[in-house]
Motif scaffolding. Structure first.
Motif, short mmCIF file in Angstrom:
data_model
loop_
_atom_site.label_atom_id
_atom_site.label_comp_id
_atom_site.label_asym_id
_atom_site.label_seq_id
_atom_site.Cartn_x
_atom_site.Cartn_y
_atom_site.Cartn_z
N LEU A 243 26.44 124.34 73.44
CA LEU A 243 25.98 122.97 73.63
C LEU A 243 25.31 122.43 72.37
O LEU A 243 25.56 121.29 71.95
CB LEU A 243 24.99 122.93 74.81
N GLU A 244 24.46 123.26 71.77
CA GLU A 244 23.67 122.82 70.62
C GLU A 244 24.41 122.89 69.29
O GLU A 244 24.08 122.15 68.35
CB GLU A 244 22.38 123.65 70.53
N LYS A 245 25.40 123.78 69.18
CA LYS A 245 26.06 123.97 67.88
C LYS A 245 27.50 123.46 67.83
O LYS A 245 28.10 123.42 66.76
CB LYS A 245 26.05 125.46 67.50
N VAL A 246 28.03 123.10 69.01
CA VAL A 246 29.41 122.62 69.03
C VAL A 246 29.49 121.21 69.62
O VAL A 246 30.07 120.31 69.01
CB VAL A 246 30.32 123.58 69.83
N VAL A 247 28.92 121.03 70.81
CA VAL A 247 29.08 119.77 71.53
C VAL A 247 28.21 118.66 70.94
O VAL A 247 28.70 117.56 70.66
CB VAL A 247 28.74 119.96 73.02
N ARG A 248 26.93 118.90 70.75
CA ARG A 248 26.00 117.84 70.37
C ARG A 248 26.00 117.45 68.89
O ARG A 248 25.82 116.27 68.58
CB ARG A 248 24.58 118.23 70.80
N PRO A 249 26.17 118.38 67.97
CA PRO A 249 26.13 117.99 66.54
C PRO A 249 27.32 117.09 66.16
O PRO A 249 28.40 117.17 66.77
CB PRO A 249 26.22 119.33 65.80
N SER A 250 27.12 116.24 65.17
CA SER A 250 28.21 115.39 64.69
C SER A 250 29.29 116.22 64.00
O SER A 250 30.45 115.83 63.93
CB SER A 250 27.66 114.34 63.73
N LYS A 251 28.88 117.38 63.48
CA LYS A 251 29.80 118.31 62.84
C LYS A 251 29.61 119.70 63.44
O LYS A 251 28.48 120.16 63.61
CB LYS A 251 29.54 118.37 61.33
N ILE A 252 30.71 120.36 63.81
CA ILE A 252 30.63 121.67 64.47
C ILE A 252 29.92 122.67 63.57
O ILE A 252 30.29 122.86 62.41
CB ILE A 252 32.04 122.18 64.83
N GLU A 253 28.89 123.32 64.10
CA GLU A 253 28.08 124.26 63.33
C GLU A 253 28.48 125.72 63.55
O GLU A 253 28.15 126.58 62.74
CB GLU A 253 26.60 124.07 63.68
N ASP A 254 29.17 125.99 64.63
CA ASP A 254 29.62 127.36 64.92
C ASP A 254 31.12 127.31 65.23
O ASP A 254 31.53 127.20 66.40
CB ASP A 254 28.84 127.95 66.09
N LYS A 255 31.93 127.38 64.19
CA LYS A 255 33.38 127.25 64.35
C LYS A 255 33.98 128.43 65.10
O LYS A 255 34.97 128.29 65.83
CB LYS A 255 34.02 127.10 62.98
N CYS A 258 33.36 127.88 68.74
CA CYS A 258 34.23 126.78 69.15
C CYS A 258 35.67 127.26 69.35
O CYS A 258 36.31 126.93 70.36
CB CYS A 258 34.18 125.67 68.09
N SER A 259 36.17 128.05 68.41
CA SER A 259 37.55 128.57 68.51
C SER A 259 37.72 129.47 69.72
O SER A 259 38.76 129.43 70.40
CB SER A 259 37.90 129.34 67.24
N GLU A 260 36.68 130.26 70.00
CA GLU A 260 36.75 131.17 71.14
C GLU A 260 36.87 130.41 72.46
O GLU A 260 37.67 130.76 73.34
CB GLU A 260 35.52 132.08 71.16
N VAL A 261 36.09 129.35 72.58
CA VAL A 261 36.14 128.52 73.79
C VAL A 261 37.50 127.83 73.88
O VAL A 261 38.10 127.74 74.96
CB VAL A 261 34.99 127.49 73.79
N MET A 262 37.99 127.35 72.76
CA MET A 262 39.28 126.67 72.72
C MET A 262 40.39 127.61 73.20
O MET A 262 41.26 127.23 74.00
CB MET A 262 39.59 126.20 71.30
N VAL A 263 40.37 128.84 72.71
CA VAL A 263 41.38 129.83 73.11
C VAL A 263 41.31 130.08 74.61
O VAL A 263 42.34 130.08 75.31
CB VAL A 263 41.18 131.15 72.34
N HIS A 264 40.10 130.30 75.13
CA HIS A 264 39.93 130.56 76.57
C HIS A 264 40.46 129.40 77.41
O HIS A 264 41.11 129.60 78.45
CB HIS A 264 38.46 130.81 76.89
N PHE A 265 40.18 128.19 76.94
CA PHE A 265 40.58 127.01 77.71
C PHE A 265 42.10 126.84 77.70
O PHE A 265 42.71 126.59 78.75
CB PHE A 265 39.89 125.77 77.15
N ILE A 266 42.71 126.99 76.55
CA ILE A 266 44.17 126.84 76.47
C ILE A 266 44.88 127.92 77.29
O ILE A 266 45.86 127.64 78.00
CB ILE A 266 44.65 126.87 75.00
#
Length: 338
Positions: A243-255, A258-266
């Motif tokens: 929430l704090e490092k991917v969703v809320r910041p204007s720029k992703i702070e923990d890539k 983020c990639s891990e969540v993206m993989v799980h979702f796809i």
């Protein structure tokens, strides 16, 4: 007659007169105080009577709105919950999945029902918000009125929170999720149903490198309003980080996260397909139930306040009356629908 006797008699007469005058003054003062007390009691009683009538008028009005809301929520809850079972402490969505697959209007009807609930809940909330302008001054005028107001205002706030939970993400998430899944099924047909690991890898590669798919997918997993549901794809214990490092910041702070969540979702889109929609529908049902209970709390509190305005000297606190009315013997807050 000896002068000393005359003086004694005169002193006695003066003392008697002073006693009489003192008694008279005391009586007048006492009568005045009693009259003032009676006047205050009369005013208080009049205020309580006026408050009672207003509380009951609002209660009757809210009861009618609650009845309409119940009809809407029951239709939706039955539509969804009756198709979800628990098997070995796990939710089984197979019947709900099947309903979504077989009836192309099922999701549309579910979304329409949620929107109807949202409208009725909004009307309930707006009505009680408006009525507080006439209720709160009356409650404030009686003894310990601040306690009554505090309970009343807290219930209003909780209805508002419940309304936000129903409206903030469920309907829009369902629409976006359904659009992504429909697009995937249109592109790949039945390949998304019970596919092998090899096919999953191939599909994942196609999806993750196609902007047409990735834009709507990112729209879902980066939306804070959807976090209540998206967090199931976040590694356990990393929810706050996401929430704090991917969703809320204007720029992703923990890539990496983020990639891990993206993989799980796809992979979930590939492997579960319609079950993702079923999960959101079931989550929405929980929000609907909570909203219904919060609205019922308004009615219970108004009923308890009515009781206290009638029985102002029975020594039972407002909190105790509310707790009693919430019990199964009275209004059954958690066990009965109405």
């Amino acid at each position: 007659m000896p002068s000393w006797f005359t003086n004694v008699q005169l002193g006695f007469d003066m003392a008697t007169s002073l006693t009489i005058v003192g008694a008279a003054v005391t009586w007048v003062i006492r009568e005045k105080k009693q009259a003032e007390a009676e006047k205050v009691r009369g005013i208080n009683q009049q205020v309580r009577s006026t408050s009672l009538k207003k509380v009951q008028d609002v209660l009757f009005e809210m009861e009618d709105k609650f009845s309409v809301l119940i009809n809407e929520t029951q239709t939706y809850e039955n539509m969804i919950d009756n198709r979800v079972r628990k098997v070995n402490d796990q939710l089984d969505f197979s019947r709900l999945n099947l309903a979504i697959k077989r009836d192309d209007q099922f999701l549309i009807k579910a979304i329409d029902r949620l929107q109807a609930i949202r409208e009725e809940l909004g009307q309930f909330y707006e009505l009680i918000q408006v009525r507080r302008y006439s209720l709160i001054p009356l409650l404030d005028a009686i003894e310990e009125g601040d306690k009554y107001i505090g309970v009343f205002q807290q219930n209003i706030d909780e209805v508002g929170d419940a309304y936000n939970q129903v409206t903030s993400g469920n309907v829009s998430l369902l629409k976006e999720l359904e659009a992504v899944i429909s697009m995937l099924n249109k592109q790949f047909g039945d390949e998304l149903v019970d596919v092998s690991d090899e096919v999953k890898k191939e599909l994942f590669q196609k999806i993750s490198t196609d902007e047409t798919f990735m834009k709507p997918i990112q729209s879902i997993i980066y939306d804070e309003d959807y976090f209540y549901w998206v967090q199931r794809f976040v590694p356990a214990g990393r929810e706050d980080d996401y929430l704090e490092k991917v969703v809320r910041p204007s720029k992703i702070e923990d890539k990496e996260l983020c990639s891990e969540v993206m993989v799980h979702f796809i992979l979930a889109l590939i492997g579960k397909n319609h079950e993702l929609i079923s999960q959101v529908l079931r989550t929405a049902s929980g929000s609907v139930m909570k909203a219904r209970i919060e609205c019922k709390d308004i009615l219970i509190s108004l009923s308890a306040i009515s009781h206290k305005l009638v029985m102002d000297n029975n020594g039972e606190t407002l909190e105790k009356v509310i707790a009693k009315y919430e019990s199964e013997e009275y209004f059954g807050r958690n066990v009965t629908i109405r």
